[in-house]
Design a protein around this motif. Structure first.
Motif, PDB file in Angstrom:
ATOM      1  N   GLU A 157       0.822  -1.216   0.000  1.00  0.00           N
ATOM      2  CA  GLU A 157       0.000   0.000   0.000  1.00  0.00           C
ATOM      3  C   GLU A 157       0.855   1.264   0.000  1.00  0.00           C
ATOM      4  O   GLU A 157       0.580   2.224  -0.730  1.00  0.00           O
ATOM      5  N   LEU A 158       1.912   1.253   0.812  1.00  0.00           N
ATOM      6  CA  LEU A 158       2.812   2.420   0.859  1.00  0.00           C
ATOM      7  C   LEU A 158       3.504   2.659  -0.476  1.00  0.00           C
ATOM      8  O   LEU A 158       3.584   3.799  -0.947  1.00  0.00           O
ATOM      9  N   ARG A 159       4.015   1.604  -1.085  1.00  0.00           N
ATOM     10  CA  ARG A 159       4.735   1.776  -2.349  1.00  0.00           C
ATOM     11  C   ARG A 159       3.817   2.303  -3.448  1.00  0.00           C
ATOM     12  O   ARG A 159       4.193   3.184  -4.218  1.00  0.00           O
ATOM     13  N   LEU A 160       2.616   1.766  -3.522  1.00  0.00           N
ATOM     14  CA  LEU A 160       1.700   2.224  -4.561  1.00  0.00           C
ATOM     15  C   LEU A 160       1.187   3.635  -4.267  1.00  0.00           C
ATOM     16  O   LEU A 160       1.024   4.448  -5.180  1.00  0.00           O
ATOM     17  N   LYS A 161       0.969   3.946  -3.007  1.00  0.00           N
ATOM     18  CA  LYS A 161       0.541   5.299  -2.627  1.00  0.00           C
ATOM     19  C   LYS A 161       1.607   6.327  -2.972  1.00  0.00           C
ATOM     20  O   LYS A 161       1.297   7.455  -3.390  1.00  0.00           O
ATOM     21  N   ASP A 162       2.875   5.942  -2.822  1.00  0.00           N
ATOM     22  CA  ASP A 162       3.989   6.855  -3.122  1.00  0.00           C
ATOM     23  C   ASP A 162       4.353   6.878  -4.601  1.00  0.00           C
ATOM     24  O   ASP A 162       5.339   7.521  -4.990  1.00  0.00           O
ATOM     25  N   GLY A 163       3.602   6.169  -5.417  1.00  0.00           N
ATOM     26  CA  GLY A 163       3.897   6.144  -6.849  1.00  0.00           C
ATOM     27  C   GLY A 163       5.005   5.191  -7.227  1.00  0.00           C
ATOM     28  O   GLY A 163       5.568   5.300  -8.326  1.00  0.00           O
ATOM     29  N   GLY A 164       5.314   4.241  -6.361  1.00  0.00           N
ATOM     30  CA  GLY A 164       6.365   3.276  -6.654  1.00  0.00           C
ATOM     31  C   GLY A 164       5.951   2.304  -7.737  1.00  0.00           C
ATOM     32  O   GLY A 164       4.761   2.052  -7.955  1.00  0.00           O
ATOM     33  N   THR A 165       6.928   1.755  -8.430  1.00  0.00           N
ATOM     34  CA  THR A 165       6.665   0.785  -9.489  1.00  0.00           C
ATOM     35  C   THR A 165       6.849  -0.629  -8.954  1.00  0.00           C
ATOM     36  O   THR A 165       7.971  -1.069  -8.685  1.00  0.00           O
ATOM     37  N   VAL A 166       5.728  -1.315  -8.765  1.00  0.00           N
ATOM     38  CA  VAL A 166       5.733  -2.721  -8.367  1.00  0.00           C
ATOM     39  C   VAL A 166       4.978  -3.476  -9.452  1.00  0.00           C
ATOM     40  O   VAL A 166       3.765  -3.317  -9.601  1.00  0.00           O
ATOM     41  N   LEU A 167       5.697  -4.267 -10.222  1.00  0.00           N
ATOM     42  CA  LEU A 167       5.090  -5.011 -11.327  1.00  0.00           C
ATOM     43  C   LEU A 167       4.790  -6.427 -10.875  1.00  0.00           C
ATOM     44  O   LEU A 167       5.690  -7.245 -10.697  1.00  0.00           O
ATOM     45  N   PHE A 168       3.509  -6.715 -10.654  1.00  0.00           N
ATOM     46  CA  PHE A 168       3.092  -8.062 -10.306  1.00  0.00           C
ATOM     47  C   PHE A 168       2.960  -8.898 -11.579  1.00  0.00           C
ATOM     48  O   PHE A 168       2.787  -8.373 -12.680  1.00  0.00           O
ATOM     49  N   GLU A 169       3.055 -10.215 -11.413  1.00  0.00           N
ATOM     50  CA  GLU A 169       3.027 -11.149 -12.542  1.00  0.00           C
ATOM     51  C   GLU A 169       4.095 -10.792 -13.581  1.00  0.00           C
ATOM     52  O   GLU A 169       3.877 -10.853 -14.783  1.00  0.00           O
ATOM     53  N   ALA A 170       5.268 -10.422 -13.050  1.00  0.00           N
ATOM     54  CA  ALA A 170       6.432 -10.111 -13.882  1.00  0.00           C
ATOM     55  C   ALA A 170       7.509 -11.142 -13.565  1.00  0.00           C
ATOM     56  O   ALA A 170       8.116 -11.108 -12.488  1.00  0.00           O
ATOM     57  N   GLU A 171       7.731 -12.063 -14.472  1.00  0.00           N
ATOM     58  CA  GLU A 171       8.656 -13.171 -14.246  1.00  0.00           C
ATOM     59  C   GLU A 171      10.074 -12.796 -14.654  1.00  0.00           C
ATOM     60  O   GLU A 171      10.353 -12.566 -15.834  1.00  0.00           O
ATOM     61  N   ALA A 172      10.968 -12.705 -13.686  1.00  0.00           N
ATOM     62  CA  ALA A 172      12.373 -12.444 -13.989  1.00  0.00           C
ATOM     63  C   ALA A 172      12.977 -13.668 -14.654  1.00  0.00           C
ATOM     64  O   ALA A 172      12.885 -14.786 -14.137  1.00  0.00           O
ATOM     65  N   LEU A 173      13.594 -13.466 -15.805  1.00  0.00           N
ATOM     66  CA  LEU A 173      14.134 -14.571 -16.603  1.00  0.00           C
ATOM     67  C   LEU A 173      15.643 -14.703 -16.461  1.00  0.00           C
ATOM     68  O   LEU A 173      16.176 -15.817 -16.486  1.00  0.00           O
ATOM     69  N   SER A 174      16.343 -13.583 -16.342  1.00  0.00           N
ATOM     70  CA  SER A 174      17.798 -13.634 -16.199  1.00  0.00           C
ATOM     71  C   SER A 174      18.312 -12.310 -15.685  1.00  0.00           C
ATOM     72  O   SER A 174      17.657 -11.269 -15.820  1.00  0.00           O
ATOM     73  N   VAL A 175      19.476 -12.366 -15.065  1.00  0.00           N
ATOM     74  CA  VAL A 175      20.232 -11.168 -14.705  1.00  0.00           C
ATOM     75  C   VAL A 175      21.508 -11.208 -15.523  1.00  0.00           C
ATOM     76  O   VAL A 175      22.299 -12.151 -15.422  1.00  0.00           O
ATOM     77  N   ASP A 176      21.705 -10.186 -16.335  1.00  0.00           N
ATOM     78  CA  ASP A 176      22.850 -10.153 -17.240  1.00  0.00           C
ATOM     79  C   ASP A 176      23.758  -8.978 -16.905  1.00  0.00           C
ATOM     80  O   ASP A 176      23.301  -7.918 -16.486  1.00  0.00           O
ATOM     81  N   GLY A 177      25.059  -9.197 -17.090  1.00  0.00           N
ATOM     82  CA  GLY A 177      26.018  -8.109 -16.897  1.00  0.00           C
ATOM     83  C   GLY A 177      26.173  -7.666 -15.460  1.00  0.00           C
ATOM     84  O   GLY A 177      26.410  -6.488 -15.198  1.00  0.00           O
ATOM     85  N   ALA A 178      26.083  -8.602 -14.520  1.00  0.00           N
ATOM     86  CA  ALA A 178      26.201  -8.237 -13.106  1.00  0.00           C
ATOM     87  C   ALA A 178      27.546  -7.601 -12.785  1.00  0.00           C
ATOM     88  O   ALA A 178      27.660  -6.806 -11.848  1.00  0.00           O
ATOM     89  N   ASP A 179      28.573  -7.951 -13.552  1.00  0.00           N
ATOM     90  CA  ASP A 179      29.904  -7.407 -13.304  1.00  0.00           C
ATOM     91  C   ASP A 179      30.211  -6.182 -14.157  1.00  0.00           C
ATOM     92  O   ASP A 179      31.366  -5.779 -14.296  1.00  0.00           O
ATOM     93  N   THR A 180      29.157  -5.565 -14.729  1.00  0.00           N
ATOM     94  CA  THR A 180      29.319  -4.326 -15.493  1.00  0.00           C
ATOM     95  C   THR A 180      28.698  -3.161 -14.719  1.00  0.00           C
ATOM     96  O   THR A 180      28.088  -3.349 -13.666  1.00  0.00           O
ATOM     97  N   ASP A 181      28.829  -1.949 -15.283  1.00  0.00           N
ATOM     98  CA  ASP A 181      28.256  -0.771 -14.629  1.00  0.00           C
ATOM     99  C   ASP A 181      26.744  -0.681 -14.797  1.00  0.00           C
ATOM    100  O   ASP A 181      26.092   0.064 -14.060  1.00  0.00           O
ATOM    101  N   ARG A 182      26.159  -1.395 -15.759  1.00  0.00           N
ATOM    102  CA  ARG A 182      24.722  -1.323 -16.003  1.00  0.00           C
ATOM    103  C   ARG A 182      24.152  -2.728 -16.210  1.00  0.00           C
ATOM    104  O   ARG A 182      23.876  -3.164 -17.316  1.00  0.00           O
ATOM    105  N   PRO A 183      23.977  -3.478 -15.115  1.00  0.00           N
ATOM    106  CA  PRO A 183      23.366  -4.801 -15.252  1.00  0.00           C
ATOM    107  C   PRO A 183      21.910  -4.685 -15.699  1.00  0.00           C
ATOM    108  O   PRO A 183      21.275  -3.633 -15.523  1.00  0.00           O
TER     109      PRO A 183
END
Length: 395
Positions: free
Chosen positions: A115-141
């Protein structure tokens, strides 16, 4: 067609850890996006632990997320140990300089934070399946994810995996970097929710020759109780009457005490295990909560460790954002692991102390009873238990 968005901190998982991290960062002017595999309704009804350490309570209050907790939560000043048909109370405030714990279900913490995050305009994407994390050792993963039928990319300065034991976060660290240690216990917990007022004012931890039992609560009207069972047991073997009869046996004390019975609304069996993966960082990818560690629930540490992780991480990211200082970020894994291992040890100790091991010898059983009597009779031993239960502060 793939689309892209950018943020400062990409957070995988909208449990209490991911949501609180997003909220703490927002209060410091740092933007974030939270990706959650499940829908909002599922996240807000997911049953988990309900004991908040003093530091967790303090963080929620200080961040503006504790108003409903303070209205509806149940502050507890101790726990009760039962064995040998006797009861022994561990008084937290007198043993820890005034500290206590709060009974407030994780489902309610999550509802408050969503409730707090949505009230503050935060971005919470439900039903969003993370598939991979790429470039963790770079400046912009980047996090590649699927949302509303489309594959999308989230470009970040940092990625924090709060996606639990089965999430992609930990699996995104190089295998040759990661060290994993774990322990599986020879018993599980049969947990129930019952529509009946609790039979106690504070949690009861009972050791009995037939196995462990725990009496907790979710509210003044709803009781939460647990029984030690075999790992391969099934809820189908446990009728309501059998559950209440077994709880009566394991909680029995000499004196005037009655276990209240009522309609059981939920039954489940939970395996018991300990697990730690380290380090908690690779490049700009960080692990927090169950993605990095699991404790048996006997010590009531899982939720509190997750909150401690993201509180520490929020402070480190804020320091870098405001001062350009990366020292706290570099120290995150080592600092967090000190607290994690303290909690792991306490949880292991409580678990092995209170449960009946089917393979143990008579010698082992007598050692356990000796330890319990020592806890009940020694102020120093009681203080150690209390200090760890309310939340031991590592340096």
């Amino acid at each position: 067609m793939s689309t892209a968005r950018t943020t400062t901190v990409g957070i995988i998982g909208a449990g209490p850890a991911g949501l609180l991290l997003s909220h703490l960062l927002h209060r410091q002017g740092i933007d974030s996006v939270v990706l959650e595999l499940r829908d909002r309704a599922y996240v807000e009804r997911r049953q988990r632990a309900g004991i908040l350490e003093q530091d967790t309570v303090d963080v929620l209050r200080a961040s503006g997320a504790g108003a409903r907790m303070d209205r509806q939560g149940l502050e507890h000043h101790g726990i009760e140990l039962r064995f040998d048909r006797r009861s022994h109370r561990i008084d937290f405030p007198s043993l820890t300089g005034g500290r206590s714990v709060m009974v407030y279900a994780q489902t309610e913490v999550v509802k408050d934070l969503v409730e707090l995050r949505l009230k503050d305009g935060g971005t919470v994407l439900f039903e969003a399946e993370a598939l991979s994390v790429d470039g963790a050792d770079t400046d912009r993963p980047t996090i590649r994810y699927r949302h509303e039928g489309a594959e999308e990319t989230l470009e970040c300065a940092y990625v924090v995996a709060c996606d639990g034991f089965h999430g992609i976060g930990r699996r995104s660290l190089p295998e040759d970097l990661l060290t994993v240690v774990e322990r599986t216990y020879p018993f599980s917990w049969l947990g129930i929710l019952a529509d009946v007022p609790p039979s106690c004012d504070e949690l009861i931890y009972a050791h009995h020759e037939r196995g462990f039992a725990l009496h907790s609560m979710r509210s003044p009207q709803v009781s939460r109780l647990y029984l030690q069972v075999d790992p391969d047991d099934s809820v189908d073997n446990w009728s309501d009457e059998r559950i209440w009869d077994e709880l009566d046996t394991r909680f029995a004390v000499d004196g005037d005490w009655t276990l209240r019975r009522g309609p059981i609304t939920e039954k489940s069996i939970t395996p018991m295990r300990s697990f730690v993966a380290e380090p908690l960082r690779h490049g700009r990818l960080f692990l927090a909560g169950d993605a990095a560690h699991i404790v048996p629930p006997t010590g009531a540490k899982g939720l509190n460790l997750a909150i401690a992780d993201v509180t520490l991480l929020a402070q480190a990211l804020t320091r870098h954002h405001t001062q350009g200082d990366e020292a706290a970020i570099d120290a995150y894994s080592e600092t967090a692991l000190r607290r994690i291992w303290r909690a792991e040890h306490f949880s292991y100790t409580m678990t092995t102390l209170l449960h009946a091991d089917p393979a143990e010898s008579g010698f082992d059983r007598e050692l356990r009873l000796s330890h319990l009597r020592y806890l009940a009779g020694s102020e120093a031993a009681s203080a150690s238990l209390a200090e760890n239960y309310v939340g031991f502060r590592t340096n």
